[in-house]
Design a protein around this motif. Sequence first.
Motif, PDB file in Angstrom:
ATOM      1  N   GLU A  16     156.364  37.461  19.734  1.00  0.00           N
ATOM      2  CA  GLU A  16     156.919  38.706  19.199  1.00  0.00           C
ATOM      3  C   GLU A  16     156.732  38.821  17.688  1.00  0.00           C
ATOM      4  OE1 GLU A  16     160.956  38.675  20.433  1.00  0.00           O
ATOM      5  OE2 GLU A  16     160.508  39.027  22.567  1.00  0.00           O
ATOM      6  N   SER A  17     156.522  37.662  17.011  1.00  0.00           N
ATOM      7  CA  SER A  17     156.437  37.668  15.541  1.00  0.00           C
ATOM      8  C   SER A  17     155.044  37.394  15.009  1.00  0.00           C
ATOM      9  CB  SER A  17     157.411  36.621  14.971  1.00  0.00           C
ATOM     10  OG  SER A  17     158.736  36.876  15.369  1.00  0.00           O
ATOM     11  N   ILE A  18     154.214  36.731  15.810  1.00  0.00           N
ATOM     12  CA  ILE A  18     152.874  36.351  15.361  1.00  0.00           C
ATOM     13  C   ILE A  18     151.826  37.094  16.184  1.00  0.00           C
ATOM     14  CG2 ILE A  18     151.234  34.443  15.107  1.00  0.00           C
ATOM     15  CD1 ILE A  18     153.583  32.561  14.712  1.00  0.00           C
ATOM     16  N   ASN A  19     150.964  37.801  15.504  1.00  0.00           N
ATOM     17  CA  ASN A  19     149.934  38.575  16.201  1.00  0.00           C
ATOM     18  C   ASN A  19     148.679  37.768  16.498  1.00  0.00           C
ATOM     19  OD1 ASN A  19     151.499  40.933  16.201  1.00  0.00           O
ATOM     20  ND2 ASN A  19     150.884  41.385  14.078  1.00  0.00           N
ATOM     21  N   SER A  20     148.490  36.694  15.756  1.00  0.00           N
ATOM     22  CA  SER A  20     147.290  35.862  15.939  1.00  0.00           C
ATOM     23  C   SER A  20     147.547  34.764  16.966  1.00  0.00           C
ATOM     24  CB  SER A  20     146.878  35.249  14.605  1.00  0.00           C
ATOM     25  OG  SER A  20     147.925  34.439  14.103  1.00  0.00           O
ATOM     26  N   SER A  21     146.492  34.065  17.351  1.00  0.00           N
ATOM     27  CA  SER A  21     146.629  32.954  18.295  1.00  0.00           C
ATOM     28  C   SER A  21     147.298  31.766  17.601  1.00  0.00           C
ATOM     29  CB  SER A  21     145.261  32.549  18.832  1.00  0.00           C
ATOM     30  OG  SER A  21     144.421  32.132  17.776  1.00  0.00           O
TER      31      SER A  21
END
Length: 335
Positions: free
Chosen positions: A310-315
Amino acid sequence: MNEYHFLQLDRKEQSYYKKIIDAVTSGSSSVKPSPFIGSEQITKIATAVNYDHPELFYVDFRHLNFLGTPMGVIYQVNYTVKTAIRSAVSEQFERKISEILDAAVKSNLHGDYEKCRWLHNYLVRNTKYNYEALRRPDDYPDSFNAKGAILDGMAVCEGISKAFKLLCDRLGVDALIAFGTSSQENFGVDIPHAWNIVKFDSEYTHVDVTWDIGMSESSQFTRYDYFCVSDRWMTVDHAYSSFPECKTDDYSYFSKRNRFFTKGKELKAYLDAEMKRCSSTLYFKVNVASDDFPSIQTKIQDQVSRSITESINSSYFLEMAPNAKQMCFFFRIKQ
């Protein structure tokens, strides 16, 4: 200095306890016999001296020799450091202790709790567990005393707990050495074990630096799984008797940092807050009345993953180092 084990002896035994200390501090090779004190009692008394006085690192309390005479049993003292170099080794040992204490003082510590935590952290970060000493103890005598941990940075639980008590003694923290057995996943079996009990005001708490060293190595992060915990937590993987009752967990890392969770919503709030701070590590303890650790771990890992996603868009990659018995969880987030 806490002489807990001395206080567990009767008057005759306490008198002989003092004789042992006088003998070894003067470098004597034997202790004169006392009426009605036999080899079994001497073994008990020597063990008390061993645990109360870790500064006597040069005395071999693991191998006790006795000589029967018409006057009674003579305790023949064994030393791990030869007489010719004992003074030089002791000076080197004391210099190292002074360096450690100077560093502690410069840290501007306030109160016994901060001193206790500082010493815990120092030993966790500067001591390695000597696994070879368990297999070949006679080849590593210093691993069983304070010198092994403080000067050599290598010891087993006995040496580590002695080092912690000695440093606590020097900083004015009330600490004693406790012993019994312990089971931990890294070893897989119950083994004889030693750790410490520390007193803050009128409350006693357990501190097991040895197991925190193991957990810290596995996660590359200073862990407090066994720092200032109650009997309730300690008896999960330690067995012991006849020590002061440790009732409170208020001094534990998890209680002081508000990282002990009894409800899922509490854990979620903590995870969400850590994500907002962009924390790369998550370290907490949960209270779950269940032995089904794999299921609990899966649920907690799923919750951690959801909060991260929910907070990190990257892998990202998630490293885990849980303590199943203590329900302590450690995660490292790598992007």
